[in-house]
Structure formats: structure tokens, C-alpha cells
Design an enzyme around this catalytic site. Structure first.
Site, short mmCIF file in Angstrom:
data_model
loop_
_atom_site.label_atom_id
_atom_site.label_comp_id
_atom_site.label_asym_id
_atom_site.label_seq_id
_atom_site.Cartn_x
_atom_site.Cartn_y
_atom_site.Cartn_z
N HIS A 166 19.35 36.99 18.30
CA HIS A 166 19.39 37.37 19.72
C HIS A 166 18.35 38.46 19.95
O HIS A 166 18.13 39.30 19.09
CB HIS A 166 20.80 37.87 20.09
CG HIS A 166 20.98 38.02 21.57
ND1 HIS A 166 20.47 39.09 22.27
CD2 HIS A 166 21.58 37.21 22.49
CE1 HIS A 166 20.77 38.94 23.55
NE2 HIS A 166 21.44 37.81 23.72
N ASN A 176 28.41 34.50 25.40
CA ASN A 176 28.14 35.64 24.51
C ASN A 176 28.66 36.88 25.21
O ASN A 176 28.04 37.35 26.17
CB ASN A 176 26.62 35.74 24.27
CG ASN A 176 26.24 37.02 23.56
OD1 ASN A 176 27.07 37.68 22.93
ND2 ASN A 176 24.96 37.39 23.64
N GLU A 182 15.68 31.92 25.19
CA GLU A 182 16.10 33.02 26.05
C GLU A 182 14.91 33.93 26.33
O GLU A 182 14.60 34.81 25.51
CB GLU A 182 17.20 33.85 25.38
CG GLU A 182 18.46 33.09 25.07
CD GLU A 182 19.67 34.01 25.04
OE1 GLU A 182 20.60 33.76 25.80
OE2 GLU A 182 19.67 34.98 24.28
N SER A 206 20.38 35.24 32.44
CA SER A 206 20.88 35.32 33.82
C SER A 206 21.36 33.98 34.37
O SER A 206 21.25 33.71 35.57
CB SER A 206 19.81 35.92 34.76
OG SER A 206 19.53 37.25 34.38
C1 PEP Z 1 22.56 36.64 26.48
O1 PEP Z 1 23.01 37.73 26.18
O2 PEP Z 1 22.35 35.80 25.60
C2 PEP Z 1 22.29 36.35 27.89
C3 PEP Z 1 21.70 35.24 28.19
O3 PEP Z 1 22.68 37.30 28.79
P1 PEP Z 1 22.78 37.13 30.39
O4 PEP Z 1 23.36 35.79 30.67
O5 PEP Z 1 23.69 38.24 30.83
O6 PEP Z 1 21.40 37.28 30.91
#
Ligand code: PEP
Length: 256
Positions: free
Chosen positions: A102, A9, A173, A218
Site C-alpha cells: 500500500h 481497507n 491506486e 477515493s
Molecule cells: C486505500 O486506502 O487503499 C484507499 C483507496 O483509500 P480511499 O478509498 O480512502 O481513498
């Protein structure tokens, strides 16, 4: 068995020049990784890019092992919705995937569970796979409300989509892990994924066994191995680490 699925993403990042370099590097350096198999199934890799870059990415990715996706979609098919983009438009531009719900959409655009479910339905009607994000905030995590929150978010989707849930991807997430460098323990993430799968199973056991549940927050090449080894973590939704071709490929490799 479910295929290993790694979806990038890009969020609101990129430029025509940077995208071209990233995608060309990904395809030239990644031939072997992108053609890998995991649990005897081909791995699935996709990139969800900002709307304006969809034609560019479609051009560079067509007939490759990397599928194209978008980061949001309207729940309406067409009409007076200035600024919105319909599922049919995304499908015409070559999208196979679209992220819905999201946490940044939920937080900055006040998207609620019902709207997220309607967006997932619109994506399915246009023959795309919605990647439906669920996850608790830091406050909810600290208050021990993780399961209550993610179950509520998933239930809204099950209620609207019914049997079509089998054609979706779910992404867990935790909001406190997105872009922060913090990650849950593999066992902690596995517990949430397992609960989500059990919830799917109470509705449809066959769908529950089939639906990929990705972890996001992350995720990097150096922390992916242990998370992706968990039995109910079927892949990753990757933000920051998907902007760099080498890091993204290393992350895919970590899951194989
Ligand atoms: C995301 O935007 O879905 C995400 C998981 O971001 P990051 O990997 O930067 O934490």
C-alpha cells in the site's frame, strides 16, 4: 470472466464497539447484495482490518459472504522481528487476503518494490491472496511517469513470483487519489489497468486473463459505477468508504 471484487481497507480506524456495529449492519442489511452475482459469477467481498481486530472480525464474519484480510504482512516466516506479523499468523486468524505495498507503507515505512514482492510471496506460501498495490505519486503523474512507475512496481512482483502471479490480485491506486476525493477519469484508469494486464500477458497470457485488477483511490458509491464498468477494472480497493456499512454496500451494488 473475472468476478467483481470489492475489498475494504479500514486502515488504522475502528474500535471494538464501532466494528461490531459496522459488521452487524453489513451482514444484516447486506444479505441480498453480498449474495449477488455479476457476469454470472458470485461477487467477492472482503475487509482488511487492523491486526488487533482480526479475532473480532473473524468471529463475526466466519461462514458469511465477507472474507477477512489484513493490511500488511512480514516477509519473514518467524523470528526476531519485533512488531511484525507473519503470514502464518494471519492465516491462523482467518485471513484470506492481505494487502501488500500500500502506498502508505511505501511512503511511511520505506517499503520498496523488492520487499513488496517478498511480502506477496510470503502471503502465497501461507495460502492467502496478496492484494498488491501499485500507483504513482502526484508528482510522477504530473510528469507523465504513471506507466513507467506502475510497470516497474508490477515487474518486481512478476520477477519474484513467476507463475504464482496468477493467484494474486493487483490494485492500481494512484497515490494522488487516495483519501483526496480526486479520481482519474474512467478512461484514464482503464488505460492504466489495460497496460498492467498487457504487461502480465507478456509474461503469461492465461494469468493476465485471470488476475483481478482493482481500482483504489477515493472510490465511493456515487463514482463507482462508471469506473467499475470499465473492461479491465475488476473491482475496487476501498478505504474511507469501507468504514460505513451502508456506503460500502451501496458501492458493492454500484458494481453489480
Ligand atoms: C486505500 O486506502 O487503499 C484507499 C483507496 O483509500 P480511499 O478509498 O480512502 O481513498
Amino acid at each position: 470472466m473475472r468476478p467483481l471484487t470489492i475489498i475494504g481497507n479500514w486502515k488504522m480506524n475502528g474500535s471494538l464497539a464501532a466494528n461490531q456495529q459496522m459488521l452487524e449492519t453489513l451482514l444484516t442489511q447486506g444479505t441480498q447484495t453480498l449474495e449477488s452475482r455479476c457476469h454470472d459469477l458470485p461477487i467477492r467481498v472482503g475487509l482488511c482490518v487492523p491486526y488487533p481486530y482480526l479475532p473480532q472480525a473473524h468471529h463475526l464474519l466466519k461462514n458469511t459472504k465477507v472474507a477477512l484480510g489484513a493490511q500488511d504482512v512480514s516477509d519473514h516466516p518467524n523470528g526476531a522481528f519485533t512488531g511484525d506479523v507473519s503470514a502464518t499468523m494471519l492465516q491462523e486468524l482467518g485471513c484470506a487476503y492481505v494487502i501488500v505495498g500500500h502506498s502508505e507503507r511505501r511512503q511511511y515505512h520505506q517499503e520498496n518494490d523488492t520487499l513488496v514482492a517478498r511480502k506477496a510471496k510470503a502471503a502465497l506460501q501461507a495460502h492467502m491472496t496478496p492484494i498488491i498495490c501499485v500507483g504513482e505519486t502526484e508528482k510522477e503523474y504530473e510528469e507523465g511517469k504513471t506507466l513507467v512507475v506502475v510497470r516497474r512496481q508490477l515487474q518486481a512482483v512478476i520477477d519474484l513470483l513467476q507463475g504464482q502471479i496468477a493467484s494474486c490480485i493487483i490494485a492500481y491506486e494512484p497515490v494522488w487519489a487516495i483519501g483526496t476525493g480526486k479520481v482519474p477519469t474512467p478512461a484514464g484508469a482503464q488505460e492504466v489497468h489495460r497496460e498492467l494486464r498487457l504487461q502480465l500477458a507478456t509474461f503469461d497470457a492465461e494469468a493476465a486473463a485471470k488476475v483481478a485488477i482493482l481500482y483504489g483511490g477515493s472510490l465511493k458509491a456515487d463514482n463507482a459505477k462508471e469506473l467499475l464498468a470499465m473492461p479491465d477494472i475488476d473491482g475496487g480497493l476501498v478505504g474511507g468508504a469501507s468504514l460505513d456499512a451502508h456506503e460500502f454496500l451501496a458501492l458493492c451494488q454500484a458494481g453489480i
